[in-house]
Design an enzyme around this catalytic site. Structure first.
Site, PDB file in Angstrom:
ATOM      1  N   PHE B 121     -25.437  -9.868  -2.708  1.00 63.47           N
ATOM      2  CA  PHE B 121     -24.949  -8.523  -2.441  1.00 63.47           C
ATOM      3  C   PHE B 121     -24.340  -7.961  -3.709  1.00 63.47           C
ATOM      4  O   PHE B 121     -23.978  -8.709  -4.623  1.00 63.47           O
ATOM      5  CB  PHE B 121     -23.883  -8.560  -1.336  1.00 63.47           C
ATOM      6  CG  PHE B 121     -24.205  -7.662  -0.163  1.00 63.47           C
ATOM      7  CD1 PHE B 121     -25.367  -7.814   0.555  1.00 63.47           C
ATOM      8  CD2 PHE B 121     -23.317  -6.667   0.229  1.00 63.47           C
ATOM      9  CE1 PHE B 121     -25.651  -7.001   1.652  1.00 63.47           C
ATOM     10  CE2 PHE B 121     -23.588  -5.846   1.315  1.00 63.47           C
ATOM     11  CZ  PHE B 121     -24.759  -6.020   2.030  1.00 63.47           C
ATOM     12  N   GLN B 234     -15.188   5.438  -0.454  1.00 69.07           N
ATOM     13  CA  GLN B 234     -16.470   4.885  -0.862  1.00 69.07           C
ATOM     14  C   GLN B 234     -17.632   5.669  -0.273  1.00 69.07           C
ATOM     15  O   GLN B 234     -17.725   5.832   0.937  1.00 69.07           O
ATOM     16  CB  GLN B 234     -16.580   3.428  -0.416  1.00 69.07           C
ATOM     17  CG  GLN B 234     -17.905   2.793  -0.815  1.00 69.07           C
ATOM     18  CD  GLN B 234     -17.884   1.292  -0.659  1.00 69.07           C
ATOM     19  OE1 GLN B 234     -18.039   0.772   0.436  1.00 69.07           O
ATOM     20  NE2 GLN B 234     -17.674   0.579  -1.745  1.00 69.07           N
ATOM     21  N   HIS B 236     -21.285   5.225   0.198  1.00 71.74           N
ATOM     22  CA  HIS B 236     -22.307   4.181   0.139  1.00 71.74           C
ATOM     23  C   HIS B 236     -23.564   4.793  -0.464  1.00 71.74           C
ATOM     24  O   HIS B 236     -23.955   5.890  -0.077  1.00 71.74           O
ATOM     25  CB  HIS B 236     -22.576   3.673   1.559  1.00 71.74           C
ATOM     26  CG  HIS B 236     -23.368   2.404   1.613  1.00 71.74           C
ATOM     27  ND1 HIS B 236     -24.706   2.361   1.297  1.00 71.74           N
ATOM     28  CD2 HIS B 236     -23.024   1.139   1.944  1.00 71.74           C
ATOM     29  CE1 HIS B 236     -25.133   1.105   1.443  1.00 71.74           C
ATOM     30  NE2 HIS B 236     -24.130   0.358   1.832  1.00 71.74           N
ATOM     31  N   LEU B 250     -26.391   4.598   7.904  1.00 73.39           N
ATOM     32  CA  LEU B 250     -26.411   3.598   6.856  1.00 73.39           C
ATOM     33  C   LEU B 250     -27.741   2.850   6.726  1.00 73.39           C
ATOM     34  O   LEU B 250     -28.373   2.501   7.706  1.00 73.39           O
ATOM     35  CB  LEU B 250     -25.302   2.582   7.134  1.00 73.39           C
ATOM     36  CG  LEU B 250     -24.958   1.670   5.967  1.00 73.39           C
ATOM     37  CD1 LEU B 250     -24.360   2.476   4.832  1.00 73.39           C
ATOM     38  CD2 LEU B 250     -23.990   0.597   6.421  1.00 73.39           C
ATOM     39  N   GLU B 253     -27.171  -2.513   2.275  1.00 75.88           N
ATOM     40  CA  GLU B 253     -27.325  -3.027   0.923  1.00 75.88           C
ATOM     41  C   GLU B 253     -28.212  -4.268   0.930  1.00 75.88           C
ATOM     42  O   GLU B 253     -28.778  -4.660  -0.080  1.00 75.88           O
ATOM     43  CB  GLU B 253     -25.917  -3.377   0.409  1.00 75.88           C
ATOM     44  CG  GLU B 253     -25.822  -3.633  -1.059  1.00 75.88           C
ATOM     45  CD  GLU B 253     -24.368  -3.614  -1.531  1.00 75.88           C
ATOM     46  OE1 GLU B 253     -23.596  -2.747  -1.077  1.00 75.88           O
ATOM     47  OE2 GLU B 253     -24.017  -4.466  -2.338  1.00 75.88           O
ATOM     48  N   ARG B 309     -21.142  -0.329  -5.545  1.00 78.71           N
ATOM     49  CA  ARG B 309     -21.583   0.844  -4.786  1.00 78.71           C
ATOM     50  C   ARG B 309     -21.216   2.163  -5.461  1.00 78.71           C
ATOM     51  O   ARG B 309     -21.983   3.127  -5.418  1.00 78.71           O
ATOM     52  CB  ARG B 309     -20.977   0.806  -3.388  1.00 78.71           C
ATOM     53  CG  ARG B 309     -21.585  -0.284  -2.545  1.00 78.71           C
ATOM     54  CD  ARG B 309     -20.911  -0.390  -1.204  1.00 78.71           C
ATOM     55  NE  ARG B 309     -21.631  -1.352  -0.360  1.00 78.71           N
ATOM     56  CZ  ARG B 309     -21.231  -1.708   0.845  1.00 78.71           C
ATOM     57  NH1 ARG B 309     -20.124  -1.210   1.356  1.00 78.71           N
ATOM     58  NH2 ARG B 309     -21.935  -2.566   1.543  1.00 78.71           N
ATOM     59  N   HIS B 380     -18.627   6.296   3.603  1.00 77.68           N
ATOM     60  CA  HIS B 380     -18.769   5.037   4.309  1.00 77.68           C
ATOM     61  C   HIS B 380     -17.441   4.371   4.620  1.00 77.68           C
ATOM     62  O   HIS B 380     -17.258   3.797   5.693  1.00 77.68           O
ATOM     63  CB  HIS B 380     -19.628   4.116   3.450  1.00 77.68           C
ATOM     64  CG  HIS B 380     -19.971   2.809   4.096  1.00 77.68           C
ATOM     65  ND1 HIS B 380     -20.552   2.744   5.337  1.00 77.68           N
ATOM     66  CD2 HIS B 380     -19.815   1.527   3.681  1.00 77.68           C
ATOM     67  CE1 HIS B 380     -20.741   1.468   5.647  1.00 77.68           C
ATOM     68  NE2 HIS B 380     -20.282   0.708   4.671  1.00 77.68           N
ATOM     69  N   ARG B 415     -14.630  -1.054  -3.051  1.00 76.76           N
ATOM     70  CA  ARG B 415     -14.825  -2.272  -2.273  1.00 76.76           C
ATOM     71  C   ARG B 415     -16.218  -2.839  -2.509  1.00 76.76           C
ATOM     72  O   ARG B 415     -17.193  -2.091  -2.565  1.00 76.76           O
ATOM     73  CB  ARG B 415     -14.668  -1.959  -0.779  1.00 76.76           C
ATOM     74  CG  ARG B 415     -15.010  -3.115   0.130  1.00 76.76           C
ATOM     75  CD  ARG B 415     -14.705  -2.806   1.570  1.00 76.76           C
ATOM     76  NE  ARG B 415     -15.628  -1.866   2.180  1.00 76.76           N
ATOM     77  CZ  ARG B 415     -16.849  -2.170   2.615  1.00 76.76           C
ATOM     78  NH1 ARG B 415     -17.320  -3.394   2.482  1.00 76.76           N
ATOM     79  NH2 ARG B 415     -17.613  -1.250   3.181  1.00 76.76           N
TER      80      ARG B 415
END
Lengths: 253, 604
Positions: B121, B234, B236, B250, B253, B309, B380, B415
């Site tokens: 990730f 954030q 995304h 969404l 990822e 991100r 997000h 994050r």
């Protein structure tokens, strides 16, 4: 922009009735979008449940043109918009208001199913070893988003109202996930036969047809559970055998 | 006399996502009585949407991983504004929290030798995310829910809290209503844990559901707690962009973790063009090395699609602005291309990314095993939140705890994917444990009738107005304004304009009027949520105005570089005695030497 009419249940219980709302339709819209548009434009107090809007939480269950479906996953382009689109609440549960029903019965039934009881860890560090191939079939059941469409369509609940005697397809999927969990040591066959009333299911497979997660509820969950019940309670050899040996000793599968 | 029902518990938890459920389980294990209030039905909270996985240095796939690497990755991702106490606890405790889920019945995907499988990730040096295909959040919330219902916890489903009740500066309960009938409830509790999630509904394009109106942030703020790091929201990088009705949903990822590449309309893999210095020595040089990484070559570095991100989102925005976007204003995310590399690609994709396959097929008519997806940034997550003690999760208001997205600190300026699910578990548990210990010593006195009366009057005000605006219209206008002015790219002038606009929206919200009665009335609920949205929006705009640099998720077009002047403090907002929002800068506590050494050793 084209318009369409949505015929939506309004009101409570006995006094509920249909009301028509016309709204604009744009490309890619789903039924839930139309309901939201109606809310914002002309019926701010229209009650409906929803959360993720992506088919992952199972909140926006309703009956659309008579079929139990998720509103967020039903595209308007798949419906005949020359006629009003009929949106009704689920029928297997008590009506609360508009598109909302009281689904609390499901939570009560789930709570009475014996919880997960793992065998002792396989490794000294307290962890277990499981092969993906052993996990696959349970992972299918664990895709369930608890939308309760299977409960809604099941005639044992919908038409015969056997809520006190029958747990319904959702909870057989739940029980199957526990029973077939590679680590579980509990035995639920007695409950499935008794208070969960699995015998009422006569395998019409309606639940499988409406499952938005495409879980093969009848073939993969209910039938194997029925077989366990038969093995446990109706097979004479097993019954004899059971007298001498507990079926699932704690600490080994 | 206000008509209400009272419920008493030692610990009251507001929110039933991962953090709330984990806190409830822990508090109940400590032997106190626990009530959980949730806005929706049990098991529907936003945790259910989490897809990619839960980050924990189990080292099942790469034995070089460990808490130190996870700690260093989290700090680097957060651009060192993180609360390092929390980052350390998180990295050390996450593996145990994940193993515990397995003991409660969770079934993660497996390695060949039968242990929990971990995937790659963004921003994580090694494969670290325990997962179940791309529905990890569902597995987690269901595991916690099914475990929790046998723990004697009282659940109040479809209830909403509108006020915290105070006694001499200490929180002693909450006031709210039930959705079905609109009846008022008073919850009396020695300790209250906020686990209400985020603020995504303050923006137009968001992956968040209707619930995420910043309730916990706002409840804490109005009870006197401090909010921290609110400028860090954030976006995304990959949300759906087409059709319009699904915009913002969404796209995990995990698609990039499995080898998905980002491509512009010239077919160029643009992420290779801009790799930040902090990540240069951890990023693949070319497509070949990137592919070797996602297929498990331990000597390869990760492809640039797996940068953090904030960075990926900005690169996508740049491509779109430069006219290199996809037809519907996004860029292309292509996983189908892996058929060039492996024989059974479509099957592999459906197995690894089943819900993405399903989502695109059913909502957009796109087969992701055969054609690219169109994606663009979506609101997000908020890194900012209630300022808490890193060990106990107690806020600056005694008796008020916060865990999960509503709490600030762990993630700093940005994050990492997968760190939210581990956050929920680690700090949900800690909040539950410490709230229980606090409440055991301090039973709550009866709430003051005056506060209850005020809360009830405020809740009913929208019904009393003879005329006024539709609350949905005000909410939509607020979302449009925040998206335009306080989104991914920000300027001084935009922030100032946003604050003016919020003041005007605040006046409009105080005249919002609702139709119908109190029974299951979403118009009423929308009107009540407006105050929360306005509070958190102001906190975001004020904090973003004050940070005149670009760092992590906060990008200022007029101050595009990182600045050392802003590297050593967190932004704090709190309610002043006159009711206005006051901002101050709080110096970050000097990091412990051994942790400093861990960071240095991992940056080498």
């Amino acid at each position: 922009m084209p318009r369409a009419t949505f015929r939506i249940t309004r009101g409570r219980g006995e006094s509920a009735s249909f009301k028509d709302y016309a709204t604009d339709v744009s490309e890619g819209m789903v039924v839930l979008d139309a309901v939201h548009q109606v809310q914002a434009e002309s019926a701010p107090d229209l009650a409906c449940r929803w959360n993720c809007k992506a088919g992952k939480c199972g909140s926006c269950s309703a009956e659309i043109n008579g079929k139990p479906r998720l509103m967020c996953m039903t595209r308007l382009s798949d419906l005949d918009l020359s006629m009003p689109v009929i949106i009704e609440p689920l029928r297997a549960f008590p009506h609360v208001k508009d598109l909302v029903t009281d689904v609390s019965w499901n939570f009560r039934v789930k709570k009475r199913i014996k919880p997960f009881k793992p065998r002792r860890p396989d490794a000294p560090d307290g962890t277990w070893r499981m092969q993906q191939s052993d996990v696959d079939r349970v992972q299918e059941f664990r895709k369930c988003i608890e939308c309760f469409l299977c409960q809604d369509v099941c005639h044992v609940l919908r038409d015969h109202h056997k809520h006190e005697e029958f747990a319904g397809p959702r909870h057989f999927v739940y029980a199957a996930a526990l029973e077939m969990h590679p680590l579980d040591t509990e035995n639920r066959a007695g409950d499935l036969r008794g208070k969960d009333g699995i015998g009422y299911c006569n395998i019409t497979k309606c639940c499988t047809k409406v499952c938005p997660e495409h879980i093969t509820i009848t073939d993969n969950a209910i039938i194997p559970l029925k077989e366990r019940v038969v093995d446990e309670f109706y097979d004479p050899l097993t019954r004899l055998f059971r007298i001498f040996k507990p079926r699932k000793p704690d600490g080994g599968a | 006399m206000t008509d209400y029902q009272t419920h008493e518990h030692d610990v009251l938890i507001i929110g039933a996502g991962g953090a709330g459920l984990r806190a409830a389980i822990e508090a109940s294990a400590a032997g106190v009585t626990v009530g959980v209030v949730c806005k929706s039905l049990l098991g529907k909270a936003h945790t259910v949407m989490a897809e990619g996985g839960v980050a924990a240095a189990l080292a099942n796939v790469d034995d070089r991983d460990g808490w130190k690497v996870h700690f260093a990755d989290t700090m680097r991702g957060g651009q060192y504004l993180n609360n390092w106490v929390m980052a350390e606890l998180h990295a050390k405790e996450a593996p145990e929290r994940v193993r515990e889920l397995e003991a409660w019945g969770a079934l993660f995907d497996r390695t060949k030798d039968g242990r929990i499988l971990q995937r790659n990730f963004g921003g994580h040096k090694y494969p670290r995310l325990a997962h179940v295909g791309d529905r990890t959040g569902l597995e987690m919330i269901r595991t916690l829910q099914d475990h929790g219902i046998h723990r004697g916890i009282e659940f109040y489903m479809e209830h909403t809290v509108t006020r915290l009740l105070l006694d001499g500066g200490r929180v002693i309960g909450a006031f709210g209503y039930d959705r079905e009938r609109g009846r008022f409830r008073v919850f009396r509790a020695g300790a209250v844990v906020l686990a209400t999630g985020g603020i995504g509904r303050a923006f137009k394009i968001t992956s968040n559901s209707w619930e995420y109106t910043g309730d916990g942030h706002s409840l804490a703020y109005h009870a006197g707690a401090e909010l921290m790091d609110m400028e860090f929201v954030q976006f995304h990088p990959t949300g759906m962009v087409w059709p319009p009705s699904v915009r913002g949903i969404l796209v995990t990822e995990g698609v990039r973790g499995e080898g998905g590449r980002l491509v512009n309309n010239r077919g160029e893999r643009f992420m290779f063009n801009d790799v930040p210095d902090l990540y240069k020595n951890q990023t693949a040089k070319d497509a070949e090395e990137g592919w070797r990484y996602v297929t498990g070559d331990k000597n390869a570095n990760r492809p640039p699609e797996l940068l953090t991100r904030d960075h990926v989102a900005r690169c996508i925005v740049r491509e779109i602005k430069a006219g290199r976007g996809s037809p519907h204003g996004g860029v292309f995310l292509d996983i189908a291309w892996i058929k060039e590399k492996i024989p059974n690609a479509p099957e592999h994709i459906r197995k690894k990314l089943p819900s993405m396959y399903h989502q695109f097929k059913e909502l957009a008519g796109v087969d992701i095993t055969a054609e690219p997806m169109e994606v663009g940034p979506t609101t997000h997550y908020v890194m900012g939140g209630v300022r808490v003690d890193g060990v106990t999760q107690m806020s600056t208001v005694p008796g008020l705890f916060a865990a999960g997205e509503v709490a600030a600190g762990l993630h700093g300026a940005n994050r990492l994917g997968g760190n939210s699910l581990s956050d929920l578990l680690v700090f949900g548990k800690r909040a539950g444990e410490h709230a229980a210990a606090w409440a055991k010593q301090r039973p709550a006195p009866a709430p003051d009738e005056g506060q209850v009366r005020d809360a009830a009057a405020a809740a009913l005000a929208p019904f009393d107005r003879a005329s006024g605006e539709n609350p949905y219209t005000i909410q939509h206008d607020l979302q449009d304004m925040m998206q335009d002015r306080v989104g991914i790219v920000r300027t001084e002038a935009d922030m100032a304009a946003a604050l003016d606009a919020l003041a005007a929206l605040g006046r409009r919200s105080r005249s919002a009027r609702v139709e119908g009665n109190r029974e299951y009335n979403p118009g009423w609920h929308t009107a009540l949520d407006l105050e929360n949205l306005l509070t958190v929006s102001e906190a975001v705009a004020r904090s973003a105005l004050d940070r005149r640099e670009s760092r992590g998720a906060h990008f200022r077009e007029d101050h595009p570089a990182r600045s050392d002047e802003y590297a050593k403090h967190n932004t704090i907002v709190a309610k002043a005695p006159d009711g206005s929002m006051r901002l101050r800068r709080e110096a970050i506590a000097p990091i412990r030497d051994d942790l400093k050494a861990v960071i240095a050793e991992n940056n080498a």
